[in-house]
Design a protein around this motif. Structure first.
Motif, short mmCIF file in Angstrom:
data_model
loop_
_atom_site.label_atom_id
_atom_site.label_comp_id
_atom_site.label_asym_id
_atom_site.label_seq_id
_atom_site.Cartn_x
_atom_site.Cartn_y
_atom_site.Cartn_z
N ALA A 19 0.84 -1.20 0.00
CA ALA A 19 0.00 0.00 0.00
C ALA A 19 0.88 1.25 0.00
O ALA A 19 2.04 1.23 0.40
N TYR A 20 0.29 2.36 -0.43
CA TYR A 20 1.02 3.63 -0.48
C TYR A 20 1.44 4.11 0.91
O TYR A 20 2.40 4.88 1.05
N THR A 21 0.75 3.64 1.92
CA THR A 21 1.04 4.09 3.29
C THR A 21 2.13 3.27 3.96
O THR A 21 2.43 3.48 5.14
N SER A 22 2.75 2.34 3.25
CA SER A 22 3.79 1.50 3.83
C SER A 22 5.08 2.30 4.02
O SER A 22 5.33 3.30 3.34
N ASP A 23 5.90 1.82 4.95
CA ASP A 23 7.24 2.39 5.16
C ASP A 23 8.15 1.81 4.07
O ASP A 23 8.64 0.69 4.19
N LEU A 24 8.40 2.58 3.02
CA LEU A 24 9.13 2.06 1.87
C LEU A 24 10.57 1.69 2.21
O LEU A 24 11.12 0.74 1.65
N GLN A 25 11.20 2.45 3.11
CA GLN A 25 12.57 2.15 3.49
C GLN A 25 12.64 0.79 4.21
O GLN A 25 13.55 0.01 3.98
N PHE A 26 11.67 0.54 5.05
CA PHE A 26 11.62 -0.75 5.77
C PHE A 26 11.39 -1.90 4.79
O PHE A 26 12.01 -2.96 4.90
N VAL A 27 10.50 -1.69 3.82
CA VAL A 27 10.24 -2.71 2.80
C VAL A 27 11.52 -3.01 2.02
O VAL A 27 11.88 -4.17 1.79
N GLU A 28 12.23 -1.95 1.63
CA GLU A 28 13.48 -2.13 0.88
C GLU A 28 14.51 -2.90 1.69
O GLU A 28 15.16 -3.81 1.19
N ASP A 29 14.65 -2.54 2.97
CA ASP A 29 15.64 -3.20 3.83
C ASP A 29 15.32 -4.69 3.99
O ASP A 29 16.23 -5.53 3.96
N CYS A 30 14.05 -5.04 4.14
CA CYS A 30 13.66 -6.45 4.30
C CYS A 30 13.96 -7.25 3.03
O CYS A 30 14.48 -8.38 3.10
N LEU A 31 13.63 -6.69 1.90
CA LEU A 31 13.87 -7.39 0.64
C LEU A 31 15.36 -7.58 0.39
O LEU A 31 15.80 -8.66 -0.04
N LEU A 32 16.15 -6.55 0.67
CA LEU A 32 17.59 -6.66 0.46
C LEU A 32 18.21 -7.67 1.43
O LEU A 32 19.09 -8.45 1.05
N GLU A 33 17.76 -7.67 2.66
CA GLU A 33 18.29 -8.60 3.65
C GLU A 33 18.01 -10.05 3.25
O GLU A 33 18.89 -10.92 3.32
N ALA A 34 16.79 -10.31 2.81
CA ALA A 34 16.42 -11.67 2.40
C ALA A 34 17.21 -12.11 1.17
O ALA A 34 17.68 -13.25 1.09
N THR A 35 17.36 -11.21 0.22
CA THR A 35 18.07 -11.55 -1.02
C THR A 35 19.55 -11.78 -0.78
O THR A 35 20.14 -12.75 -1.27
N ARG A 36 20.18 -10.90 -0.02
CA ARG A 36 21.62 -11.04 0.26
C ARG A 36 21.91 -12.29 1.08
O ARG A 36 22.91 -12.98 0.85
N ALA A 37 21.04 -12.60 2.02
CA ALA A 37 21.25 -13.79 2.85
C ALA A 37 21.17 -15.06 2.01
O ALA A 37 21.97 -15.98 2.17
N ASP A 38 20.21 -15.11 1.09
CA ASP A 38 20.08 -16.28 0.23
C ASP A 38 21.29 -16.41 -0.69
O ASP A 38 21.82 -17.52 -0.89
N PHE A 39 21.77 -15.29 -1.23
CA PHE A 39 22.91 -15.32 -2.14
C PHE A 39 24.16 -15.78 -1.40
O PHE A 39 24.96 -16.58 -1.91
N LYS A 40 24.34 -15.27 -0.19
CA LYS A 40 25.52 -15.62 0.60
C LYS A 40 25.50 -17.09 1.00
O LYS A 40 26.54 -17.76 1.04
N GLU A 41 24.31 -17.62 1.27
CA GLU A 41 24.20 -19.03 1.65
C GLU A 41 24.48 -19.94 0.47
O GLU A 41 25.11 -20.99 0.62
N ARG A 42 24.04 -19.54 -0.70
CA ARG A 42 24.21 -20.39 -1.89
C ARG A 42 25.60 -20.23 -2.49
O ARG A 42 26.14 -21.16 -3.06
N TYR A 43 26.17 -19.03 -2.39
CA TYR A 43 27.51 -18.78 -2.93
C TYR A 43 28.38 -18.20 -1.82
O TYR A 43 28.56 -16.98 -1.72
N PRO A 44 28.92 -19.06 -0.95
CA PRO A 44 29.64 -18.57 0.22
C PRO A 44 31.03 -18.02 -0.09
O PRO A 44 31.66 -17.44 0.79
N GLN A 45 31.53 -18.18 -1.33
CA GLN A 45 32.86 -17.68 -1.64
C GLN A 45 32.89 -16.16 -1.49
O GLN A 45 32.08 -15.46 -2.10
N PRO A 46 33.81 -15.63 -0.72
CA PRO A 46 33.87 -14.18 -0.48
C PRO A 46 34.05 -13.37 -1.75
O PRO A 46 33.43 -12.32 -1.92
N GLN A 47 34.89 -13.86 -2.69
CA GLN A 47 35.14 -13.08 -3.89
C GLN A 47 33.89 -12.95 -4.75
O GLN A 47 33.74 -11.98 -5.48
#
Length: 307
Positions: free
Chosen positions: A215-243
């Protein structure tokens, strides 16, 4: 597994080569003089069979060496195909040389036969030339996900005349999962159609995106942070190589857009392997939605009259 299967054939071809070369020299013994008129033919046959066995033996040894190296699957497949093709060509030369009296006559006959076949088999020859082009140009390899002439799938075989792909998506699916259908198309198609290759050793990922409606009344910054956190965590778990993980080129991003109807969409854009598009989307949503639902004061989803 392939190396173990080649081992008995190496022994068999070695024994055959030794047997035929021994037979070739045994035919010179006096005990075969009653059949003197047939001796030249048998000697030529034995040396031809010796050469064929030797060619097959060498091809198996080279194939075993190729299998033992750390090549990419697609490169290994192409090398083995080239070895098999050269083996067939060399054996054909030996057979033709046996059937004719001399190399010149064999070459002339082979040239005439090739000329006749060239007119009669234009389509297969074009596909074979396209196979040679594929070997050197490497437009796609076995295991790559490609799209050509509206067909999309994972390459499972590249033969001398056609290519087989395991279709993804297709007529019955709305995602990128394998449909179970095998599609074969002539190699000559690559000479007149554009090829889209989603895979590659240098660029293992493609970009995909997933949208959720808020909805338009959502906290967009919070939504962005949640999506980025979930995506980065999945990527790091699947591809643990630091480089890999620290490469900014593959850092996900969120943007917002207005839906055609009455709500807003938060879109997460992220890298993914071509064969993992559906699975990665599911993992991101399963991780992000609980975080969003846990904060109803910050995130509101369009429902009922709010749509």
């Amino acid at each position: 597994m392939k190396i173990q299967k080649d081992k008995p054939w190496i022994v068999i071809y070695s024994v055959m080569a030794l047997m035929f070369i021994v037979l070739h020299y045994l035919l010179e013994l006096k005990i075969f003089e009653p059949w003197a008129e047939y001796i030249p033919v048998f000697k030529k046959l034995s040396i031809s069979l010796f050469l064929i066995s030797l060619i097959l033996l060498i091809s198996k040894i080279i194939s075993r060496i190729v299998d033992s190296q750390n090549y990419l699957e697609g490169n290994r497949y192409n090398l083995l195909r080239i070895i098999r093709f050269l083996t067939i060509v060399l054996n054909l030369i030996v057979v033709v040389a046996f059937l004719f009296q001399n190399i010149y006559a064999a070459a002339v006959s082979f040239g005439l036969i090739s000329l006749v076949l060239g007119f009669a088999l234009q389509a297969p020859i074009a596909s074979f030339i396209a196979w040679v082009y594929l070997i050197f140009r490497r437009s796609y390899l076995v295991g790559d996900r490609i799209q050509i002439n509206g067909l999309r799938g994972d390459v499972v075989e590249i033969s001398y005349l056609d290519t087989s792909i395991l279709e993804c998506s297709g007529d019955y699916l709305g995602n990128d999962r394998s449909s179970g259908r095998v599609i074969r198309f002539p190699n000559s198609l690559i000479l007149r159609e554009e090829i889209i290759n989603y895979s590659g050793p240098q660029v293992p990922f493609i970009w995909n995106e997933t949208a959720i409606q808020v909805a338009y009344t959502s906290d967009l910054q919070f939504v962005e942070d949640c999506l980025l956190e979930a995506t980065r965590a999945d990527f790091k778990e699947r591809y643990p190589q630091p480089q890999t993980y620290n490469n900014e080129q593959w850092d996900p991003a969120v943007y917002f857009r207005i839906n055609t109807f009455a709500w807003m969409e938060a879109v997460i854009s992220y890298p993914v392997e071509p064969q993992d598009t559906t699975g990665r989307r599911n993992r991101i949503l399963r991780a992000a939605l609980p975080m969003l639902n846990a904060a109803p004061d910050k995130v509101r989803f369009p429902e009922g009259a709010l749509r």
